[in-house]
Design a protein around this motif. Sequence first.
Motif, PDB file in Angstrom:
ATOM      1  N   PRO A   1      11.400   6.423   2.580  1.00 45.55           N
ATOM      2  CA  PRO A   1      10.579   6.817   1.396  1.00 45.55           C
ATOM      3  C   PRO A   1      10.872   6.007   0.091  1.00 45.55           C
ATOM      4  O   PRO A   1      11.883   5.683  -0.138  1.00 45.55           O
ATOM      5  N   THR A   2       9.881   5.984  -0.855  1.00 42.36           N
ATOM      6  CA  THR A   2      10.089   5.399  -2.203  1.00 42.36           C
ATOM      7  C   THR A   2       9.911   6.135  -3.359  1.00 42.36           C
ATOM      8  O   THR A   2       9.087   7.202  -3.371  1.00 42.36           O
ATOM      9  N   SER A   3      10.547   5.874  -4.561  1.00 38.48           N
ATOM     10  CA  SER A   3      10.075   6.460  -5.748  1.00 38.48           C
ATOM     11  C   SER A   3       8.970   5.616  -6.684  1.00 38.48           C
ATOM     12  O   SER A   3       8.997   5.905  -7.743  1.00 38.48           O
ATOM     13  N   VAL A   4       8.954   4.237  -5.980  1.00 35.81           N
ATOM     14  CA  VAL A   4       8.120   3.391  -6.891  1.00 35.81           C
ATOM     15  C   VAL A   4       6.846   3.955  -7.088  1.00 35.81           C
ATOM     16  O   VAL A   4       6.432   3.847  -8.154  1.00 35.81           O
ATOM     17  N   ALA A   5       6.314   4.404  -6.050  1.00 35.52           N
ATOM     18  CA  ALA A   5       4.931   4.869  -6.118  1.00 35.52           C
ATOM     19  C   ALA A   5       4.906   6.311  -6.053  1.00 35.52           C
ATOM     20  O   ALA A   5       4.855   6.979  -5.301  1.00 35.52           O
ATOM     21  N   SER A   6       5.161   6.887  -7.266  1.00 37.95           N
ATOM     22  CA  SER A   6       5.537   8.328  -7.460  1.00 37.95           C
ATOM     23  C   SER A   6       4.037   8.894  -7.737  1.00 37.95           C
ATOM     24  O   SER A   6       3.374   8.534  -8.669  1.00 37.95           O
TER      25      SER A   6
ATOM     26  N   VAL B   1       7.121  25.430   5.405  1.00 37.25           N
ATOM     27  CA  VAL B   1       7.255  24.523   4.250  1.00 37.25           C
ATOM     28  C   VAL B   1       6.238  23.156   4.374  1.00 37.25           C
ATOM     29  O   VAL B   1       6.208  22.781   5.700  1.00 37.25           O
ATOM     30  N   ASN B   2       5.912  22.861   3.318  1.00 39.85           N
ATOM     31  CA  ASN B   2       4.796  21.606   3.078  1.00 39.85           C
ATOM     32  C   ASN B   2       5.783  20.703   2.880  1.00 39.85           C
ATOM     33  O   ASN B   2       6.001  20.472   1.605  1.00 39.85           O
ATOM     34  N   LEU B   3       6.010  19.565   3.584  1.00 41.15           N
ATOM     35  CA  LEU B   3       6.745  18.294   3.204  1.00 41.15           C
ATOM     36  C   LEU B   3       5.776  17.043   2.756  1.00 41.15           C
ATOM     37  O   LEU B   3       4.799  16.927   3.865  1.00 41.15           O
ATOM     38  N   ARG B   4       6.138  16.287   1.731  1.00 41.40           N
ATOM     39  CA  ARG B   4       5.283  15.237   1.609  1.00 41.40           C
ATOM     40  C   ARG B   4       6.387  13.852   1.382  1.00 41.40           C
ATOM     41  O   ARG B   4       7.290  14.220   0.464  1.00 41.40           O
ATOM     42  N   GLU B   5       6.321  12.925   1.847  1.00 44.30           N
ATOM     43  CA  GLU B   5       7.037  11.710   1.720  1.00 44.30           C
ATOM     44  C   GLU B   5       6.251  10.441   1.136  1.00 44.30           C
ATOM     45  O   GLU B   5       5.028  10.522   1.934  1.00 44.30           O
ATOM     46  N   THR B   6       6.407   9.802   0.235  1.00 44.52           N
ATOM     47  CA  THR B   6       5.792   8.520   0.001  1.00 44.52           C
ATOM     48  C   THR B   6       6.483   7.289   0.069  1.00 44.52           C
ATOM     49  O   THR B   6       7.545   7.047  -0.089  1.00 44.52           O
TER      50      THR B   6
ATOM     51  N   VAL C   1      12.965  11.046   6.876  1.00 44.66           N
ATOM     52  CA  VAL C   1      11.411  10.803   7.128  1.00 44.66           C
ATOM     53  C   VAL C   1      11.231   9.556   7.080  1.00 44.66           C
ATOM     54  O   VAL C   1      11.380   8.768   5.972  1.00 44.66           O
ATOM     55  N   MET C   2      10.697   8.538   8.049  1.00 46.91           N
ATOM     56  CA  MET C   2      10.455   7.188   8.011  1.00 46.91           C
ATOM     57  C   MET C   2       8.964   6.792   8.591  1.00 46.91           C
ATOM     58  O   MET C   2       8.596   7.500   9.321  1.00 46.91           O
TER      59      MET C   2
ATOM     60  N   VAL D   1       0.930  -1.124  -0.225  1.00 46.00           N
ATOM     61  CA  VAL D   1       0.018  -0.095  -0.047  1.00 46.00           C
ATOM     62  C   VAL D   1       1.004   1.250  -0.035  1.00 46.00           C
ATOM     63  O   VAL D   1       1.841   1.267   0.910  1.00 46.00           O
ATOM     64  N   PRO D   2       0.639   2.054  -0.969  1.00 50.54           N
ATOM     65  CA  PRO D   2       1.484   3.516  -1.001  1.00 50.54           C
ATOM     66  C   PRO D   2       0.663   4.338   0.162  1.00 50.54           C
ATOM     67  O   PRO D   2      -0.398   4.366   0.192  1.00 50.54           O
ATOM     68  N   VAL D   3       1.669   4.925   1.005  1.00 47.88           N
ATOM     69  CA  VAL D   3       1.067   5.675   2.154  1.00 47.88           C
ATOM     70  C   VAL D   3       1.867   7.064   2.105  1.00 47.88           C
ATOM     71  O   VAL D   3       3.059   7.232   1.867  1.00 47.88           O
ATOM     72  N   LEU D   4       1.173   7.952   2.292  1.00 49.68           N
ATOM     73  CA  LEU D   4       1.651   9.394   2.038  1.00 49.68           C
ATOM     74  C   LEU D   4       1.692  10.022   3.499  1.00 49.68           C
ATOM     75  O   LEU D   4       0.778  10.010   4.174  1.00 49.68           O
ATOM     76  N   ALA D   5       3.073  10.811   3.914  1.00 55.42           N
ATOM     77  CA  ALA D   5       2.862  11.269   5.010  1.00 55.42           C
ATOM     78  C   ALA D   5       3.160  13.015   4.897  1.00 55.42           C
ATOM     79  O   ALA D   5       4.186  13.137   3.944  1.00 55.42           O
ATOM     80  N   ASP D   6       2.450  13.693   5.722  1.00 50.78           N
ATOM     81  CA  ASP D   6       2.606  15.115   5.142  1.00 50.78           C
ATOM     82  C   ASP D   6       2.954  15.834   6.202  1.00 50.78           C
ATOM     83  O   ASP D   6       2.167  15.501   7.530  1.00 50.78           O
TER      84      ASP D   6
END
Length: 189
Positions: free
Chosen positions: A123-128, A152-157, A111-112, A87-92
């Motif tokens: 973080p991954t770049s597979v689910a961009s 600053v708004n940060l997001r990691e996938t 960020v983990m 499952v791709p998960v987004l953390a903002d």
Amino acid sequence: MTAQLLDGNSGTSERKWRRRSLWSLVLLVPLSLAVEAYDSVKALLGDNDLFPRRVAWGQSVRFGGSDWKLTDLRGAFGMSNLPPDAVPVLADFSVKIGDPDLQNRWLGCKVMLIDKDGRRWSPTSVASLKTTDNVQSCTSAIFSGTKSGDTVNLRETFLVPKEATKSIRPAVGVASERPHFLLFQLERD
């Protein structure tokens, strides 16, 4: 006669020095081992996120010279070409910059996601996913030229196993704060 007295005194003196030398070894060997191990322990503590600072849901906390706040953690469904049961998960995050020297304060920004068993995902770049222009990653924010007072708004996938999604918590570590890191609690905690 005086030669015999001198030989007797030198034997006693020599035994004293031997004893002193042995006692000094008892002290110097552990001390030298401690000095040698210091750099290794310092490197271990400085390069790893070991001690969590728990952050309640909705709370903003000062870390790495800025105020960090978790704004959202959600799954991104409807994506194709993903591994089964992933499952791709987004953390903002919303970060109000305090010290604008992010290249030193946020060096090694990581960020983990951490689950209840202590497993960690990076973080991954597979689910961009396409993001708006005002959303950055932790690494890109370091070089963005932000000023003190900017937000600053940060997001990691992330890509995590479906079974882990119930217990994951976002975490943030930066070199200036290691071995401590932030572990964010969710609204339901």
